[in-house]
Design a protein around this motif. Structure first.
Motif, PDB file in Angstrom:
ATOM      1  N   SER A 121       0.800  -1.234   0.000  1.00 48.31           N
ATOM      2  CA  SER A 121       0.000   0.000   0.000  1.00 48.31           C
ATOM      3  C   SER A 121       0.827   1.275   0.000  1.00 48.31           C
ATOM      4  O   SER A 121       0.284   2.358   0.063  1.00 48.31           O
ATOM      5  CB  SER A 121      -0.974   0.020   1.181  1.00 48.31           C
ATOM      6  N   ALA A 122       2.148   1.170  -0.048  1.00 49.65           N
ATOM      7  CA  ALA A 122       2.950   2.397  -0.067  1.00 49.65           C
ATOM      8  C   ALA A 122       3.050   2.924  -1.486  1.00 49.65           C
ATOM      9  O   ALA A 122       3.287   2.165  -2.424  1.00 49.65           O
ATOM     10  CB  ALA A 122       4.342   2.134   0.486  1.00 49.65           C
ATOM     11  N   ASN A 123       2.861   4.232  -1.651  1.00 51.50           N
ATOM     12  CA  ASN A 123       3.035   4.841  -2.965  1.00 51.50           C
ATOM     13  C   ASN A 123       3.969   6.041  -2.911  1.00 51.50           C
ATOM     14  O   ASN A 123       4.003   6.856  -3.834  1.00 51.50           O
ATOM     15  CB  ASN A 123       1.681   5.244  -3.565  1.00 51.50           C
TER      16      ASN A 123
ATOM     17  N   ALA B 202       6.432  10.684  -4.735  1.00 50.45           N
ATOM     18  CA  ALA B 202       5.423   9.671  -5.001  1.00 50.45           C
ATOM     19  C   ALA B 202       5.832   8.835  -6.211  1.00 50.45           C
ATOM     20  O   ALA B 202       6.612   9.285  -7.056  1.00 50.45           O
ATOM     21  CB  ALA B 202       4.081  10.333  -5.277  1.00 50.45           C
ATOM     22  N   ILE B 203       5.289   7.629  -6.297  1.00 53.76           N
ATOM     23  CA  ILE B 203       5.638   6.769  -7.421  1.00 53.76           C
ATOM     24  C   ILE B 203       5.137   7.341  -8.728  1.00 53.76           C
ATOM     25  O   ILE B 203       5.646   6.998  -9.792  1.00 53.76           O
ATOM     26  CB  ILE B 203       5.099   5.340  -7.230  1.00 53.76           C
ATOM     27  N   PHE B 204       4.153   8.255  -8.655  1.00 51.15           N
ATOM     28  CA  PHE B 204       3.661   8.905  -9.873  1.00 51.15           C
ATOM     29  C   PHE B 204       4.460  10.161 -10.197  1.00 51.15           C
ATOM     30  O   PHE B 204       4.095  10.918 -11.084  1.00 51.15           O
ATOM     31  CB  PHE B 204       2.166   9.224  -9.751  1.00 51.15           C
TER      32      PHE B 204
ATOM     33  N   ALA C 298      17.342  17.757  -3.224  1.00 53.16           N
ATOM     34  CA  ALA C 298      16.601  17.162  -4.329  1.00 53.16           C
ATOM     35  C   ALA C 298      16.431  15.668  -4.083  1.00 53.16           C
ATOM     36  O   ALA C 298      17.416  14.963  -3.813  1.00 53.16           O
ATOM     37  CB  ALA C 298      17.335  17.394  -5.648  1.00 53.16           C
ATOM     38  N   ILE C 299      15.204  15.203  -4.201  1.00 55.16           N
ATOM     39  CA  ILE C 299      14.911  13.786  -4.035  1.00 55.16           C
ATOM     40  C   ILE C 299      14.740  13.159  -5.415  1.00 55.16           C
ATOM     41  O   ILE C 299      14.186  13.783  -6.325  1.00 55.16           O
ATOM     42  CB  ILE C 299      13.652  13.581  -3.161  1.00 55.16           C
ATOM     43  N   SER C 300      15.265  11.944  -5.550  1.00 58.29           N
ATOM     44  CA  SER C 300      15.144  11.242  -6.819  1.00 58.29           C
ATOM     45  C   SER C 300      15.060   9.745  -6.537  1.00 58.29           C
ATOM     46  O   SER C 300      15.272   9.309  -5.399  1.00 58.29           O
ATOM     47  CB  SER C 300      16.338  11.544  -7.726  1.00 58.29           C
TER      48      SER C 300
ATOM     49  N   TRP D 260       1.315   8.697   0.122  1.00 61.91           N
ATOM     50  CA  TRP D 260       1.442  10.131  -0.143  1.00 61.91           C
ATOM     51  C   TRP D 260       0.415  10.895   0.671  1.00 61.91           C
ATOM     52  O   TRP D 260      -0.750  10.440   0.754  1.00 61.91           O
ATOM     53  CB  TRP D 260       1.228  10.396  -1.633  1.00 61.91           C
ATOM     54  N   PRO D 261       0.771  12.017   1.305  1.00 60.41           N
ATOM     55  CA  PRO D 261       2.051  12.733   1.272  1.00 60.41           C
ATOM     56  C   PRO D 261       3.026  12.352   2.384  1.00 60.41           C
ATOM     57  O   PRO D 261       3.898  13.141   2.743  1.00 60.41           O
ATOM     58  CB  PRO D 261       1.608  14.180   1.399  1.00 60.41           C
TER      59      PRO D 261
END
Length: 118
Positions: A30-32, A52-54, A68-70, A100-101
Motif C-alpha cells: 500500500s505504499a506509494n 510519489a511513485i507517480f 533534491a529527491i530522486s 502520499w504525502p
C-alpha cells in the motif's frame, strides 16, 4: 519483511554536500511514496522531502532549492541530494515509506546522522 537500508550520512563542512541513499527490500504493501524525515537535537521530527511513485515531489520550505529527491526504480532506491548544507541541517535523517504525502509513514529506516560543522 520490509527493510529500508540507508547510507551516506556523515560529517560535512558548511556549504558542502552529501547524498543519502535508501534501498528498499521486501514488499511495501500500500505504499506509494518514499521520502526523508529528520530530527535535530531538541526539535520535533520534520518531513524534509517526499516523492510519489507517480513522480510528484514535495519539500520542506527550509530545504527548497538546496535538496533534491530522486529515485532509481530498477534498484528500489531513493536518493536525497543535499547541497549548500548549513549547521541547521544537522540531524538524524530517516528514510521512510508509506502513502502520499507521507504524513504517517508505515516503514522507517535506521536513521544515519548528518552533521554540518566546521
Amino acid at each position: 519483511q520490509v527493510q529500508l537500508v540507508e547510507s551516506g550520512g556523515g560529517l560535512v563542512q558548511p556549504g558542502g554536500s552529501l547524498r543519502l541513499s535508501c534501498a528498499a527490500s521486501g514488499s511495501i504493501f500500500s505504499a506509494n511514496a518514499m521520502g526523508w524525515y529528520r530530527q535535530a537535537p531538541g526539535k520535533q521530527r520534520e518531513l524534509v522531502a517526499v516523492m510519489a511513485i507517480f513522480g510528484r515531489t514535495s519539500y520542506a520550505d527550509s530545504v527548497k532549492g538546496r535538496f533534491a529527491i530522486s529515485a532509481d526504480n530498477a534498484k528500489n532506491t531513493v536518493y536525497l541530494q543535499m547541497n549548500n548544507l548549513n549547521p541547521e541541517d544537522t540531524a538524524v535523517s530517516y528514510c521512510c515509506a508509506g502513502r502520499w504525502p507521507l504524513d504517517s509513514p508505515g516503514y522507517w529506516g535506521q536513521g544515519p546522522q548528518v552533521t554540518v560543522s566546521s
